[in-house]
Write a protein that holds these residues in place. Sequence first.
Motif, PDB file in Angstrom:
ATOM      1  N   GLU A 131      27.188  61.081  51.004  1.00 57.80           N
ATOM      2  CA  GLU A 131      28.114  62.191  50.765  1.00 57.80           C
ATOM      3  C   GLU A 131      29.565  61.724  50.732  1.00 57.80           C
ATOM      4  N   ASP A 132      29.831  60.515  51.271  1.00 60.08           N
ATOM      5  CA  ASP A 132      31.197  59.998  51.269  1.00 60.08           C
ATOM      6  C   ASP A 132      31.583  59.344  49.944  1.00 60.08           C
ATOM      7  N   SER A 133      30.610  59.132  49.080  1.00 58.67           N
ATOM      8  CA  SER A 133      30.902  58.560  47.757  1.00 58.67           C
ATOM      9  C   SER A 133      30.676  59.625  46.691  1.00 58.67           C
ATOM     10  N   ARG A 134      31.388  59.502  45.612  1.00 58.31           N
ATOM     11  CA  ARG A 134      31.317  60.508  44.543  1.00 58.31           C
ATOM     12  C   ARG A 134      30.230  60.121  43.547  1.00 58.31           C
ATOM     13  N   SER A 135      29.269  61.031  43.366  1.00 57.27           N
ATOM     14  CA  SER A 135      28.192  60.777  42.410  1.00 57.27           C
ATOM     15  C   SER A 135      28.711  60.950  40.987  1.00 57.27           C
ATOM     16  N   PRO A 136      28.236  60.148  40.045  1.00 52.72           N
ATOM     17  CA  PRO A 136      28.689  60.300  38.655  1.00 52.72           C
ATOM     18  C   PRO A 136      28.257  61.640  38.076  1.00 52.72           C
ATOM     19  N   LYS A 137      29.085  62.199  37.200  1.00 52.91           N
ATOM     20  CA  LYS A 137      28.783  63.493  36.602  1.00 52.91           C
ATOM     21  C   LYS A 137      27.822  63.376  35.422  1.00 52.91           C
ATOM     22  N   ALA A 138      27.925  62.335  34.658  1.00 46.28           N
ATOM     23  CA  ALA A 138      27.063  62.166  33.486  1.00 46.28           C
ATOM     24  C   ALA A 138      25.627  61.892  33.929  1.00 46.28           C
ATOM     25  N   GLN A 139      24.696  62.554  33.246  1.00 44.22           N
ATOM     26  CA  GLN A 139      23.298  62.410  33.627  1.00 44.22           C
ATOM     27  C   GLN A 139      22.801  60.984  33.431  1.00 44.22           C
ATOM     28  N   THR A 140      23.263  60.327  32.376  1.00 43.68           N
ATOM     29  CA  THR A 140      22.833  58.946  32.152  1.00 43.68           C
ATOM     30  C   THR A 140      23.291  58.038  33.289  1.00 43.68           C
ATOM     31  N   LYS A 141      24.500  58.251  33.773  1.00 42.01           N
ATOM     32  CA  LYS A 141      24.998  57.453  34.896  1.00 42.01           C
ATOM     33  C   LYS A 141      24.220  57.763  36.168  1.00 42.01           C
ATOM     34  N   ARG A 142      23.882  59.022  36.363  1.00 37.48           N
ATOM     35  CA  ARG A 142      23.111  59.401  37.551  1.00 37.48           C
ATOM     36  C   ARG A 142      21.721  58.777  37.503  1.00 37.48           C
ATOM     37  N   ASP A 143      21.124  58.769  36.324  1.00 37.74           N
ATOM     38  CA  ASP A 143      19.821  58.120  36.181  1.00 37.74           C
ATOM     39  C   ASP A 143      19.918  56.624  36.477  1.00 37.74           C
ATOM     40  N   GLU A 144      21.003  56.011  36.042  1.00 34.96           N
ATOM     41  CA  GLU A 144      21.196  54.583  36.291  1.00 34.96           C
ATOM     42  C   GLU A 144      21.319  54.301  37.791  1.00 34.96           C
ATOM     43  N   VAL A 145      22.078  55.165  38.503  1.00 32.85           N
ATOM     44  CA  VAL A 145      22.217  55.002  39.952  1.00 32.85           C
ATOM     45  C   VAL A 145      20.870  55.195  40.639  1.00 32.85           C
ATOM     46  N   GLY A 146      20.090  56.184  40.177  1.00 29.18           N
ATOM     47  CA  GLY A 146      18.774  56.414  40.762  1.00 29.18           C
ATOM     48  C   GLY A 146      17.848  55.221  40.588  1.00 29.18           C
TER      49      GLY A 146
END
Length: 426
Positions: free
Chosen positions: A135-150
């Motif tokens: 929660e202390d880090s900001r998750s990316p807004k773009a879905q492709t970036k979120r998928d990459e982080v996952g």
Amino acid sequence: MLVLQFVEGLTDRQAAEAVRARIDFKYALGLELDNPGFDFSVLSEFRDRLVEADAGRQLLDGILAAAREKNLLVTGGKARTDSTHVQSAARELNWLEIVAETLRSALNALAVAAPGWLWEVADPDWFRHYASRAEDSRSPKAQTKRDEVGRRIGTDGMRLLAAATTPDAPPGLREVEQVEILRQVWVQHFHLVGGEVVRRDPKDRPPGAKRLVTPYDVETRGSVKRDTMWDGYKVHLTETCGTDGPNLITNVATTVATVFDQQQVTCPDGVTSTQWHHPHTSQGLPVIRVRFNPADCRACPHLRDCVSSPNAERREITLRHREEHEALHAARTEQQTDAWKTRYKIRAGVEGTISQGVGRCGLRRSRYRGLAKTSLQHQLTGAAINLARIDTHLTDTPRARTRTSHFAALRPAEPKLNGARQPGPN
């Protein structure tokens, strides 16, 4: 003291301070005026002892026994019951936060159990990604970036699990609780496809009754009831509803949130269904339609024994319940009568009990982690409400009326025409 704490909705620190400084608390507890009290941590330690001895029910039963001796509780008679949702003490997490916090929790546990080993196997980037809360880090807004982080989190967690289960790993790492939680969460959310870690499709994940929603309270489950969605538990209350004495809570049961929402069918081969729908037939009759995962059925050697169509890739079952439908139709017809509505008013009073529990004792928010401690909280809540109601009865305090806003009080009575609501102007 635990019961009095819930009577007034106090925290542990506030309760300990009340014992030290308030005369009414000293009197209620039978203490001398110069009694110094105790440290607030004593309450937490005593709750642990109650949980270990499964003695939470004794707190409620003790008050009921005293009420029975004073003829405030009569055996038999009418009772009413209802349930409501309880949110977990752990914060609700989105998918990225669940997997990231699960991995971070396992890394912290292994840093204590085997720090030298973890230093050798940890990737240098892990200290940047998992040293602080998700929660202390900001998750990316773009879905492709979120998928990459996952995918990156999934790969890192799979690597850690593989390292912890090799023969060269220090003994006992598999038994670390957070490592087992990591394994369960990764089985539920990831799988290997062509040697790469891939997130599972939503239909390929376990049902809500089995799916973990936070690594910090593994008994918490996600559930839905109409428009309400929550992660936590359910509490079920039963109380007397007579007119001569106080309405006392006689039973409190705390369960996981999905205890009554299984809605599953298991085939003869041991596979569990994945879909449960409530459509209607062409004649308008309600049915239950159950479907299994095609991936499970295609690999099953008994598929053709379950389905008649040669092109079917999965089993579908339509459950018809004619007797249940007729009983439901008859019950709904009866609900329109004045006699049924009069009887229902008695049952509806338990909703006021839930409201009192929420407002006075924080019934819908668990103070503690885990089903056992949450159950103890609700036993204490039931005991506290009973004490308050016995006091109200003995002092002839009138019951509070249902709250109505000033604006709602201005609403005119709706005129009726032949028992039906009169239509308004166009």
